[in-house]
Design a protein around this motif. Structure first.
Motif, PDB file in Angstrom:
ATOM      1  N   ALA A   1       0.812  -1.196   0.000  1.00 52.41           N
ATOM      2  CA  ALA A   1       0.000   0.000   0.000  1.00 52.41           C
ATOM      3  C   ALA A   1       0.838   1.233   0.000  1.00 52.41           C
ATOM      4  N   ALA A   2       0.226   2.296  -0.374  1.00 53.36           N
ATOM      5  CA  ALA A   2       0.932   3.556  -0.427  1.00 53.36           C
ATOM      6  C   ALA A   2       0.683   4.346   0.820  1.00 53.36           C
ATOM      7  N   GLY A   3       0.391   3.673   1.877  1.00 53.95           N
ATOM      8  CA  GLY A   3       0.078   4.362   3.111  1.00 53.95           C
ATOM      9  C   GLY A   3       1.291   4.976   3.748  1.00 53.95           C
ATOM     10  N   GLY A   4       1.077   5.916   4.633  1.00 49.63           N
ATOM     11  CA  GLY A   4       2.174   6.562   5.297  1.00 49.63           C
ATOM     12  C   GLY A   4       2.406   6.018   6.684  1.00 49.63           C
ATOM     13  N   LEU A   5       1.905   4.846   6.989  1.00 49.87           N
ATOM     14  CA  LEU A   5       2.079   4.273   8.314  1.00 49.87           C
ATOM     15  C   LEU A   5       3.532   3.905   8.540  1.00 49.87           C
TER      16      LEU A   5
ATOM     17  N   LEU B   1      17.924   7.393   2.477  1.00 46.66           N
ATOM     18  CA  LEU B   1      16.726   7.744   1.720  1.00 46.66           C
ATOM     19  C   LEU B   1      16.968   7.550   0.244  1.00 46.66           C
ATOM     20  N   LEU B   2      15.973   6.993  -0.442  1.00 52.51           N
ATOM     21  CA  LEU B   2      16.024   6.883  -1.901  1.00 52.51           C
ATOM     22  C   LEU B   2      15.347   8.100  -2.505  1.00 52.51           C
ATOM     23  N   GLY B   3      16.062   8.800  -3.391  1.00 53.78           N
ATOM     24  CA  GLY B   3      15.477   9.958  -4.059  1.00 53.78           C
ATOM     25  C   GLY B   3      14.999   9.630  -5.452  1.00 53.78           C
ATOM     26  N   THR B   4      15.788   8.804  -6.156  1.00 49.83           N
ATOM     27  CA  THR B   4      15.443   8.446  -7.534  1.00 49.83           C
ATOM     28  C   THR B   4      15.793   6.989  -7.802  1.00 49.83           C
ATOM     29  N   ILE B   5      15.049   6.394  -8.718  1.00 51.19           N
ATOM     30  CA  ILE B   5      15.372   5.090  -9.280  1.00 51.19           C
ATOM     31  C   ILE B   5      15.405   5.296 -10.788  1.00 51.19           C
ATOM     32  N   GLY B   6      16.592   5.287 -11.349  1.00 54.45           N
ATOM     33  CA  GLY B   6      16.722   5.695 -12.743  1.00 54.45           C
ATOM     34  C   GLY B   6      16.328   7.159 -12.853  1.00 54.45           C
ATOM     35  N   PRO B   7      15.501   7.500 -13.832  1.00 52.93           N
ATOM     36  CA  PRO B   7      15.065   8.892 -13.967  1.00 52.93           C
ATOM     37  C   PRO B   7      13.854   9.253 -13.113  1.00 52.93           C
ATOM     38  N   VAL B   8      13.311   8.274 -12.379  1.00 53.12           N
ATOM     39  CA  VAL B   8      12.057   8.467 -11.666  1.00 53.12           C
ATOM     40  C   VAL B   8      12.303   8.988 -10.249  1.00 53.12           C
ATOM     41  N   LYS B   9      11.661  10.090  -9.879  1.00 52.91           N
ATOM     42  CA  LYS B   9      11.690  10.581  -8.512  1.00 52.91           C
ATOM     43  C   LYS B   9      10.682   9.779  -7.694  1.00 52.91           C
ATOM     44  N   VAL B  10      11.134   9.216  -6.582  1.00 54.73           N
ATOM     45  CA  VAL B  10      10.280   8.274  -5.863  1.00 54.73           C
ATOM     46  C   VAL B  10       9.493   8.901  -4.716  1.00 54.73           C
ATOM     47  N   THR B  11       9.855  10.089  -4.258  1.00 54.21           N
ATOM     48  CA  THR B  11       9.103  10.710  -3.172  1.00 54.21           C
ATOM     49  C   THR B  11       7.651  10.894  -3.586  1.00 54.21           C
ATOM     50  N   GLY B  12       6.739  10.422  -2.758  1.00 55.68           N
ATOM     51  CA  GLY B  12       5.316  10.522  -3.059  1.00 55.68           C
ATOM     52  C   GLY B  12       4.749   9.307  -3.761  1.00 55.68           C
ATOM     53  N   LEU B  13       5.609   8.416  -4.243  1.00 54.82           N
ATOM     54  CA  LEU B  13       5.104   7.218  -4.930  1.00 54.82           C
ATOM     55  C   LEU B  13       4.625   6.179  -3.925  1.00 54.82           C
ATOM     56  N   ALA B  14       3.706   5.329  -4.373  1.00 51.45           N
ATOM     57  CA  ALA B  14       3.313   4.177  -3.576  1.00 51.45           C
ATOM     58  C   ALA B  14       4.507   3.245  -3.438  1.00 51.45           C
TER      59      ALA B  14
END
Length: 429
Positions: free
Chosen positions: A32-36, A188-201
């Motif tokens: 899930a994309a929850g913030g728990l 902390l992971l900021g990117t995976i390849g060209p994709v910014k991951v903050t906010g992603l599920a």
């Protein structure tokens, strides 16, 4: 009698066929994309003793395990705040706009009759109002199957979503490509390849970490540690899941920690019990489920046949039985918490009802529903609730959980407390 997989791994999914049954929760996946979030109770396994538990999800292994919602609430909620790129799944929540509740049985029939395509199925599942129904893309489901087989292709990272939607590394698997690249827990992971991951599920992050499941394929990760930011390229590899950890003691019980019921867990537990001289402490804290066949196999280690659980599929009653010949004499204590759910609750309740184990810890999650996967032509899968299971004494688990025989207050170490319990149980007879 062999049972259907819990949180299953259908080998062949065909429209119109009877599909593999699952009791499942997202097995250590980022469902899930929850913030728990929850603090780690141990370095290697992320759990809490509260009604909300969280467990990391490895880019190839894990457990939705486990950021869980309170078992006492009936409202849909994220099944996990962590996920593994090898067990990924898109657990859905009800449509917040209209709160529609859709009959999951009807959805399954329409999928099998070819009346519903992947996009429509995903929408129906998201609006079903059922917290446990899920929709997986073909890539997500393939990763789930692979992880349940005890293997996954990834870089060896467990990740979770923290404040602000950021993605944090919860654990780095020793010896993995990520470990060799110098990544650490808490980065902390900021990117995976060209994709910014903050906010992603979390599931999206997991899928990007896993890529196309090709060992040797490269992925470039943007990483932050304190004030330092850098990028590193790692190559994916085929890695083993780490579902069972055994800690032997010369003068105390053998601690067998089971994170999830993946392929072969029953045999691993049986081997560990053979060498146990002073009792077994079966640690199921944070265990979110897995293959029901493996949960029954673990029950068979401690039982000499008999009932494990009954369950229904659209009203049709069925039963699961332990195999004959288990060790019925070795003292057994089970540790549970709010992250113990699904197949782990079934196992705990069966051994408790049969008078075979003393249960310690805090009340379990309360996941007692049964899901069945329905496959679509593109390989995506809708996992839909079809019934519930009951323990040998007839009690249901869903929404209730299992109360321990010995409650361990928050802040106290259940491992330490268990030594006094074992002293009272006495030596094997």
């Amino acid at each position: 009698m062999s049972g259907p997989p819990l949180f299953g791994t259908p080998r062949r999914l065909r429209r119109g066929a009877t599909l593999t049954l699952v009791f499942g929760t997202l097995l250590a996946t980022g469902a899930a994309a929850g913030g728990l979030t929850a603090p780690d109770a141990r370095a290697s396994r992320n759990t809490t003793g509260t009604r909300i538990a969280a467990a990391p999800v490895v880019d190839g292994r894990q457990s939705d395990g486990k950021a869980l919602a309170p078992a006492t609430t009936g409202a849909p909620s994220p099944a996990a705040s962590h996920a593994a790129d090898s067990h990924s799944g898109s657990r859905t929540e009800p449509d917040g706009a209209n709160g529609d509740h859709v009959d999951t049985g009807r959805i399954a029939e329409e999928i099998q009759d070819g009346k519903v395509g992947p996009q429509a199925a995903a929408r129906l599942v998201s609006r079903s109002g059922d917290r446990w129904s899920s929709f997986y893309t073909a890539r997500e489901y393939a990763g789930l199957q692979q992880a349940l087989d005890g293997k996954y292709v990834g870089v060896g990272l467990s990740v979770r979503r923290v404040d602000g939607g950021r993605i944090q590394i919860a654990r780095v698997q020793p010896g993995s490509p990520a470990a060799l690249a110098g990544l650490r827990d808490g980065d902390l992971l900021g990117t995976i390849g060209p994709v910014k991951v903050t906010g992603l599920a979390v599931t999206e992050v997991v899928a990007d970490l896993r890529g196309d499941n090709v060992p040797g394929s490269a992925v470039r990760l943007g990483v932050q540690r304190a004030q330092r930011s850098w990028a590193v390229t790692v190559r994916r590899a085929t890695l083993d899941t780490e579902s069972v950890t055994v800690t032997a003691s010369a003068d105390g019980p053998t601690v067998i920690a089971v994170d999830a019921f993946t392929e072969g867990v029953g045999d691993q537990v049986r081997d560990a019990v053979r060498d146990a001289r002073h009792g077994v402490l079966l640690d199921l804290r944070g265990n979110s489920g897995g293959l029901v066949t493996e949960a029954v196999a673990v029950a068979s280690v401690f039982l000499d046949g008999g009932l494990v659980a009954t369950y229904d599929v659209h009203g049709e009653q069925r039963a699961l039985y332990a195999a004959d010949g288990g060790d019925t004499t070795v003292p057994l204590v089970i540790l549970v918490d709010g992250g113990t759910m699904s197949a782990a609750e079934m196992l705990t309740g069966a051994l408790q009802d049969r008078g075979r184990a003393l249960v310690m810890g805090s009340r379990t999650f309360g996941k007692g529903s049964v899901q069945m996967p329905s496959a679509l032509p593109d390989g995506s899968v809708a996992e839909l609730t079809v019934g519930h299971y009951r323990l040998p004494d007839g009690r249901g688990v869903d929404g209730r959980g299992i109360d321990p025989d010995v409650a361990v207050p928050a802040g106290q170490d259940p491992l330490a407390e268990s030594h006094e319990v074992f002293a009272g149980l006495g030596p094997p007879t």
